[in-house]
Design an enzyme around this catalytic site. Structure first.
Site, PDB file in Angstrom:
ATOM      1  N   ARG A 116      -1.133  -1.230  -8.693  1.00 21.07           N
ATOM      2  CA  ARG A 116      -2.527  -0.915  -8.364  1.00 21.07           C
ATOM      3  C   ARG A 116      -2.650   0.601  -8.401  1.00 21.07           C
ATOM      4  NH1 ARG A 116      -3.389  -1.862  -2.699  1.00 21.07           N
ATOM      5  NH2 ARG A 116      -3.982  -4.033  -3.057  1.00 21.07           N
TER       6      ARG A 116
ATOM      7  N   GLN B 189      -0.651   6.571  -6.629  1.00 20.34           N
ATOM      8  CA  GLN B 189      -1.770   7.486  -6.462  1.00 20.34           C
ATOM      9  C   GLN B 189      -1.811   8.536  -7.575  1.00 20.34           C
ATOM     10  OE1 GLN B 189      -2.206   8.067  -1.783  1.00 20.34           O
ATOM     11  NE2 GLN B 189      -0.080   8.203  -2.408  1.00 20.34           N
TER      12      GLN B 189
ATOM     13  N   ASP C  18       0.847  -1.196   0.000  1.00 20.81           N
ATOM     14  CA  ASP C  18       0.000   0.000   0.000  1.00 20.81           C
ATOM     15  C   ASP C  18       0.882   1.245   0.000  1.00 20.81           C
ATOM     16  OD1 ASP C  18      -2.416  -1.322   0.039  1.00 20.81           O
ATOM     17  OD2 ASP C  18      -2.509  -1.403   2.218  1.00 20.81           O
TER      18      ASP C  18
ATOM     19  N   ARG D 189      -8.911   8.701  11.759  1.00 24.78           N
ATOM     20  CA  ARG D 189      -7.771   9.424  11.216  1.00 24.78           C
ATOM     21  C   ARG D 189      -7.928   9.662   9.722  1.00 24.78           C
ATOM     22  NH1 ARG D 189      -1.593   8.130  12.764  1.00 24.78           N
ATOM     23  NH2 ARG D 189      -2.496   8.773  14.744  1.00 24.78           N
ATOM     24  N   ARG D 190      -8.461   8.649   8.996  1.00 26.38           N
ATOM     25  CA  ARG D 190      -8.660   8.816   7.556  1.00 26.38           C
ATOM     26  C   ARG D 190      -9.654   9.944   7.277  1.00 26.38           C
ATOM     27  NH1 ARG D 190      -5.359   5.276   8.163  1.00 26.38           N
ATOM     28  NH2 ARG D 190      -4.231   7.189   8.549  1.00 26.38           N
TER      29      ARG D 190
ATOM     30  N   LYS E 172      -6.857   6.780  -6.871  1.00 22.59           N
ATOM     31  CA  LYS E 172      -6.856   8.241  -6.947  1.00 22.59           C
ATOM     32  C   LYS E 172      -6.044   8.843  -5.814  1.00 22.59           C
ATOM     33  CE  LYS E 172     -11.143   9.037  -9.512  1.00 22.59           C
ATOM     34  NZ  LYS E 172     -12.426   9.784  -9.561  1.00 22.59           N
ATOM     35  N   GLY E 173      -6.212   8.334  -4.594  1.00 26.62           N
ATOM     36  CA  GLY E 173      -5.485   8.860  -3.436  1.00 26.62           C
ATOM     37  C   GLY E 173      -6.432   9.411  -2.394  1.00 26.62           C
ATOM     38  N   ALA E 174      -6.094   9.198  -1.110  1.00 28.88           N
ATOM     39  CA  ALA E 174      -7.020   9.576  -0.041  1.00 28.88           C
ATOM     40  C   ALA E 174      -6.396  10.395   1.079  1.00 28.88           C
ATOM     41  CB  ALA E 174      -7.646   8.311   0.554  1.00 28.88           C
TER      42      ALA E 174
ATOM     43  N   THR F  45     -10.696   1.881  -8.775  1.00 21.48           N
ATOM     44  CA  THR F  45     -11.534   3.068  -8.756  1.00 21.48           C
ATOM     45  C   THR F  45     -12.998   2.674  -8.720  1.00 21.48           C
ATOM     46  OG1 THR F  45     -12.146   5.087  -9.940  1.00 21.48           O
ATOM     47  CG2 THR F  45     -11.478   3.201 -11.287  1.00 21.48           C
ATOM     48  N   HIS F  46     -13.795   3.501  -8.046  1.00 20.05           N
ATOM     49  CA  HIS F  46     -15.243   3.319  -8.033  1.00 20.05           C
ATOM     50  C   HIS F  46     -15.917   4.265  -9.020  1.00 20.05           C
ATOM     51  CE1 HIS F  46     -13.653   2.196  -4.048  1.00 20.05           C
ATOM     52  NE2 HIS F  46     -14.486   1.174  -4.167  1.00 20.05           N
TER      53      HIS F  46
END
Length: 286
Positions: free
Chosen positions: A159, A138, A109, A267-268, A162-164, A205-206
């Protein structure tokens, strides 16, 4: 607290590995495979890194015993990257070796931009020894195209997300249109690499519009559906995941589990307000 519990119930089948396995068994009925990720925060001791490593080794044994198509994805900080690059390399190599013997794969990840250089250097190093290893990149980081082009020669498994994480404008695109454009540009390059070198790529991606762009570009290149892999999170746009599988595309669902879901989840949300919108949008949908 009730909102968080509702969201987690929607996006996690449970805290235990056994819960994730039960969810996998159900998804496999629809030809949807899974990837497991064990939730946790950054650690402070090598002992914790060793404990987490043993967890992944035990998990790989459990997956083999159950005879299920489940891969493993992990954060390098979960096994000591903040403490020692060399020790993390040693521990991760142990996991890779176990996965190789059990005919399984491991994905790394990606974390926030502070860790990108370390993570890419780590991946290049471990890729010298193992071929069953992938890396997450990302699209919202402006550097990612250069990072990807710098890895093409080692035939990476990628993989793409987009990035979070919350990032400054000096390193990340701030407008969603820019992120989407970069995702598509990266996807086009990756599709070319699938066509030319048969590398493995997971488009995580969604965004259904982006998925359609990827499908259309793949058709132009003459790539069969079984060469195109999408990855999506457990509990999000589930009906679309079923549809991808029915249409003949590879689809792998990321399932999170672990007792430390609450601090991880909070935290996210706190790191990037846009994550709250993503949760709200999907918690009330299929």
């Amino acid at each position: 607290m009730k909102f968080v519990q509702r969201a987690v119930k929607r996006f996690m089948p449970g805290e235990r590995v056994e819960d994730a396995i039960l969810a996998t068994q159900e998804l496999l009925k629809y030809n949807i495979t899974t990837t497991f990720t064990h939730l946790g925060e950054n650690i402070t001791t090598i002992k914790e890194a060793e404990i987490n490593t043993q967890h992944y080794l035990d998990l790989l044994d459990m997956i083999k015993k159950e005879n299920l198509d489940i891969e493993v994805s992990l954060k390098l900080t979960h096994i000591g990257l903040d403490l020692s690059f060399d020790k993390t390399l040693q521990l991760f190599s142990t996991i890779c070796e176990k996965a190789k013997k059990l005919n399984n794969n491991i994905f790394i990840d990606i974390e926030d931009s502070y860790y990108v250089d370390k993570t890419i250097n780590f991946y290049k190093k471990i890729k010298e020894q193992y071929n069953n290893i992938g890396l997450c990149l990302q699209a919202y980081l402006s550097r990612t195209m250069a990072d990807l082009e710098g890895m093409i020669q080692i035939n990476p498994w990628i993989r793409l997300v987009k990035g979070a994480y919350k990032e400054p404008s000096t390193v990340a695109f701030k407008k969603i249109a820019q992120v989407n454009d970069n995702f598509l540009a990266l996807s086009k390059l990756l599709l070319q690499q699938i066509n030319e070198k048969n590398i493995r790529v997971a488009f995580a991606t969604h965004d259904l519009i982006i998925q359609e762009h990827i499908k259309n570009e793949a058709k132009k290149l003459g790539l069969p559906k079984e060469k195109i892999e999408f990855q999506m999170l457990y509990g999000i746009k589930t009906s679309e995941q079923y549809k991808l599988a029915m249409d003949g595309y590879k689809i792998r669902t990321l399932i999170s589990y672990g007792e430390h879901w609450y601090p991880w989840y909070i935290r996210r949300l706190a790191e990037r307000p846009a994550n709250i919108g993503f949760v709200l949008k999907n918690i009330f949908s299929n």
